[in-house]
Design a protein around this motif. Structure first.
Motif, PDB file in Angstrom:
ATOM      1  N   PRO A 185       0.697  -1.149  -0.010  1.00 11.45           N
ATOM      2  CA  PRO A 185      -0.205   0.056   0.147  1.00 11.45           C
ATOM      3  C   PRO A 185       0.904   1.406  -0.022  1.00 11.45           C
ATOM      4  CG  PRO A 185       0.043  -0.665   2.227  1.00 11.45           C
ATOM      5  CD  PRO A 185       1.162  -1.821   1.259  1.00 11.45           C
ATOM      6  N   GLY A 186       0.301   2.187  -0.067  1.00  7.50           N
ATOM      7  CA  GLY A 186       0.779   3.785  -0.142  1.00  7.50           C
ATOM      8  C   GLY A 186       0.740   4.163   1.510  1.00  7.50           C
ATOM      9  N   ALA A 187       1.360   5.381   1.691  1.00  9.15           N
ATOM     10  CA  ALA A 187       1.404   6.085   2.974  1.00  9.15           C
ATOM     11  C   ALA A 187       0.150   6.800   2.972  1.00  9.15           C
ATOM     12  CB  ALA A 187       2.617   6.982   3.199  1.00  9.15           C
ATOM     13  N   ARG A 195      -3.256   5.651   1.491  1.00  9.76           N
ATOM     14  CA  ARG A 195      -3.623   5.404   0.068  1.00  9.76           C
ATOM     15  C   ARG A 195      -3.248   4.044  -0.561  1.00  9.76           C
ATOM     16  NH1 ARG A 195      -0.126  10.465  -0.273  1.00  9.76           N
ATOM     17  NH2 ARG A 195      -1.212  12.005  -0.810  1.00  9.76           N
ATOM     18  N   PRO A 196      -3.980   3.698  -1.426  1.00  9.34           N
ATOM     19  CA  PRO A 196      -3.921   1.987  -2.030  1.00  9.34           C
ATOM     20  C   PRO A 196      -2.852   2.053  -2.504  1.00  9.34           C
ATOM     21  CG  PRO A 196      -5.196   3.654  -3.402  1.00  9.34           C
ATOM     22  CD  PRO A 196      -4.892   4.522  -2.384  1.00  9.34           C
ATOM     23  N   PHE A 197      -1.708   2.853  -3.121  1.00 10.99           N
ATOM     24  CA  PHE A 197      -0.474   2.393  -3.321  1.00 10.99           C
ATOM     25  C   PHE A 197       0.255   3.740  -3.300  1.00 10.99           C
ATOM     26  CE2 PHE A 197      -3.272   4.481  -6.808  1.00 10.99           C
ATOM     27  CZ  PHE A 197      -2.413   5.544  -7.146  1.00 10.99           C
ATOM     28  N   ALA A 198       1.644   3.284  -3.808  1.00  9.37           N
ATOM     29  CA  ALA A 198       2.771   4.392  -3.612  1.00  9.37           C
ATOM     30  C   ALA A 198       3.202   4.516  -5.040  1.00  9.37           C
ATOM     31  CB  ALA A 198       4.152   4.160  -2.748  1.00  9.37           C
ATOM     32  N   LEU A 199       3.615   5.501  -5.709  1.00 11.40           N
ATOM     33  CA  LEU A 199       4.039   5.953  -6.865  1.00 11.40           C
ATOM     34  C   LEU A 199       4.887   7.111  -6.690  1.00 11.40           C
ATOM     35  CD1 LEU A 199       3.760   5.452 -10.108  1.00 11.40           C
ATOM     36  CD2 LEU A 199       1.874   6.845 -10.052  1.00 11.40           C
ATOM     37  N   TYR A 200       6.130   6.835  -7.134  1.00  8.82           N
ATOM     38  CA  TYR A 200       7.001   7.806  -7.126  1.00  8.82           C
ATOM     39  C   TYR A 200       8.537   7.630  -7.822  1.00  8.82           C
ATOM     40  CZ  TYR A 200       9.150   4.442  -3.791  1.00  8.82           C
ATOM     41  OH  TYR A 200       9.439   3.452  -3.229  1.00  8.82           O
ATOM     42  N   SER A 201       9.110   8.962  -8.059  1.00  4.99           N
ATOM     43  CA  SER A 201      10.622   8.908  -8.599  1.00  4.99           C
ATOM     44  C   SER A 201      11.554   9.113  -7.391  1.00  4.99           C
ATOM     45  CB  SER A 201      10.811  10.119  -9.483  1.00  4.99           C
ATOM     46  OG  SER A 201      12.008  10.312 -10.007  1.00  4.99           O
ATOM     47  N   LEU A 202      12.521   8.606  -7.660  1.00  2.00           N
ATOM     48  CA  LEU A 202      13.559   8.666  -6.813  1.00  2.00           C
ATOM     49  C   LEU A 202      14.452  10.046  -6.895  1.00  2.00           C
ATOM     50  CD1 LEU A 202      15.108   4.887  -6.669  1.00  2.00           C
ATOM     51  CD2 LEU A 202      13.601   6.007  -4.818  1.00  2.00           C
ATOM     52  N   LEU A 219       4.620   8.509  -1.795  1.00  2.00           N
ATOM     53  CA  LEU A 219       5.361   7.788  -1.102  1.00  2.00           C
ATOM     54  C   LEU A 219       4.894   6.499  -0.432  1.00  2.00           C
ATOM     55  CD1 LEU A 219       7.738  10.612  -0.022  1.00  2.00           C
ATOM     56  CD2 LEU A 219       8.013   9.211  -2.209  1.00  2.00           C
ATOM     57  N   PRO A 220       5.700   5.386  -0.346  1.00  2.00           N
ATOM     58  CA  PRO A 220       5.294   4.236   0.518  1.00  2.00           C
ATOM     59  C   PRO A 220       5.397   4.636   2.151  1.00  2.00           C
ATOM     60  CG  PRO A 220       7.605   3.883  -0.262  1.00  2.00           C
ATOM     61  CD  PRO A 220       7.211   5.227  -0.780  1.00  2.00           C
ATOM     62  N   PRO A 221       4.723   3.843   2.730  1.00  2.00           N
ATOM     63  CA  PRO A 221       4.552   3.821   4.214  1.00  2.00           C
ATOM     64  C   PRO A 221       5.825   4.148   5.141  1.00  2.00           C
ATOM     65  CG  PRO A 221       3.665   2.244   3.649  1.00  2.00           C
ATOM     66  CD  PRO A 221       3.845   2.588   2.343  1.00  2.00           C
ATOM     67  N   SER A 222       6.883   3.176   4.651  1.00  2.00           N
ATOM     68  CA  SER A 222       8.037   2.967   4.981  1.00  2.00           C
ATOM     69  C   SER A 222       8.992   4.099   4.845  1.00  2.00           C
ATOM     70  CB  SER A 222       8.730   1.791   5.109  1.00  2.00           C
ATOM     71  OG  SER A 222       8.684   1.482   3.648  1.00  2.00           O
ATOM     72  N   HIS A 223       8.822   4.811   3.891  1.00  2.00           N
ATOM     73  CA  HIS A 223       9.851   5.588   3.297  1.00  2.00           C
ATOM     74  C   HIS A 223       9.826   6.882   4.236  1.00  2.00           C
ATOM     75  CE1 HIS A 223      11.909   7.562  -0.036  1.00  2.00           C
ATOM     76  NE2 HIS A 223      11.465   8.600   0.409  1.00  2.00           N
ATOM     77  N   ILE A 224      11.160   7.386   4.519  1.00  2.00           N
ATOM     78  CA  ILE A 224      11.468   8.516   5.387  1.00  2.00           C
ATOM     79  C   ILE A 224      11.929   9.586   4.494  1.00  2.00           C
ATOM     80  CG2 ILE A 224      12.989   9.434   7.281  1.00  2.00           C
ATOM     81  CD1 ILE A 224      13.040   6.642   8.439  1.00  2.00           C
ATOM     82  N   LYS A 225      11.273  10.710   4.240  1.00  2.00           N
ATOM     83  CA  LYS A 225      11.528  11.634   3.269  1.00  2.00           C
ATOM     84  C   LYS A 225      12.723  12.572   4.245  1.00  2.00           C
ATOM     85  CE  LYS A 225      10.048  15.020   0.324  1.00  2.00           C
ATOM     86  NZ  LYS A 225       8.960  15.719  -0.430  1.00  2.00           N
ATOM     87  N   LEU A 226      14.100  12.741   3.570  1.00  2.00           N
ATOM     88  CA  LEU A 226      14.892  13.515   4.286  1.00  2.00           C
ATOM     89  C   LEU A 226      14.858  14.852   3.555  1.00  2.00           C
ATOM     90  CD1 LEU A 226      18.012  10.958   3.791  1.00  2.00           C
ATOM     91  CD2 LEU A 226      16.263  11.427   5.693  1.00  2.00           C
TER      92      LEU A 226
END
Length: 147
Positions: A109-111, A114-121, A139-146
């Motif tokens: 799932p997404g953060a 949200r039903p999904f995560a869709l992002y560019s690195l 972004l995905p739920p486990s993603h930590i945005k710096l």
């Protein structure tokens, strides 16, 4: 009396120095605009892909699984029971790469529910980062945005 109709070496050097100074002043400004344009392009492409996923969701009753990924936007599912609901392709062209020539990331799932995560690195192609290297999109739920 014959007139010389050329430029002297000194005149040529003065012109080259002036051109160099102008390039030094204008060049960084233009390059900054290129990076900003790439970020805007990625944001626009992510919104376009999200729209295709949401249309697929209306037809099939769910978003693509992690295994199916974004290829489900162009190719019907393997499961014969689901094929009847697939009304694609959901993108007119092939799935685009991000402006830095990397694949868009997709996961379920997404953060934030949200039903999904869709992002560019981002520009560096790695998780995290700041400025033009920052990840952008849904972004995905486990993603930590710096920052």
């Amino acid at each position: 009396m014959q007139l010389n109709k050329g430029f002297t070496l000194l005149e040529m050097l003065v012109v080259l120095v002036i051109i160099g100074l102008l390039a030094g002043l204008v060049g960084p400004e233009l390059l900054g605009n290129v990076d900003g344009a790439k970020v805007k392009t990625a944001e626009t492409q992510i919104k376009m892909i999200k729209g295709a996923i949401m249309t697929l969701r209306l037809d099939m009753g769910r978003v693509p699984t992690n295994e199916e990924g974004l290829t489900l936007l162009k190719n019907p599912p393997v499961d014969e029971n689901l094929k009847q609901f697939w009304k694609g392709p959901y993108l007119e062209e092939d799935l685009p790469l991000d402006p830095w020539h990397n694949s868009y990331q997709y996961s379920v799932p997404g953060a934030d529910n949200r039903p999904f995560a869709l992002y560019s690195l981002g520009a560096d192609g790695k998780l995290g980062g700041s400025d033009y290297d920052a990840d952008l999109g849904y972004l995905p739920p486990s993603h930590i945005k710096l920052n």
